[in-house]
Design a protein around this motif. Sequence first.
Motif: not given
Length: 124
Positions: A93-94, A96-98, A100-101, A109, A113, A116, A120
Amino acid sequence: RLAHAVGVLVAGAPDEALELLDTMTPSSDAQTAWLVARSAAYLERARRAERADDVPRALDAAEAALAADATNPAALFNRALALEALHLHAWAAAAYEEAARASAADGWRREAWARLAALRRPRV
């Protein structure tokens, strides 16, 4: 040659792509792209042939690519895919967030997301 190996991978032949990649000695300029391609090929072969042993190889290649270019969106995304395949969901999850950003491309992106969000969601 790298573009040819990537084309072979996209065409659905990860074994052949890995064979081609194994014959290459990439220049320093192409090293990150070569590692990203290896990571993607291992992930695809793991998925297609149910070869769980390829997932750590994919993660190693993605991590090596990130050591050379810490913001490479493809390497970040491949790392997240590998972590998810290893059932390390919090780390995935962390990652995927990285990814995407870090991605300037809408497709990458959006996919990061979406993955991610799926991680969740509560599991039943």
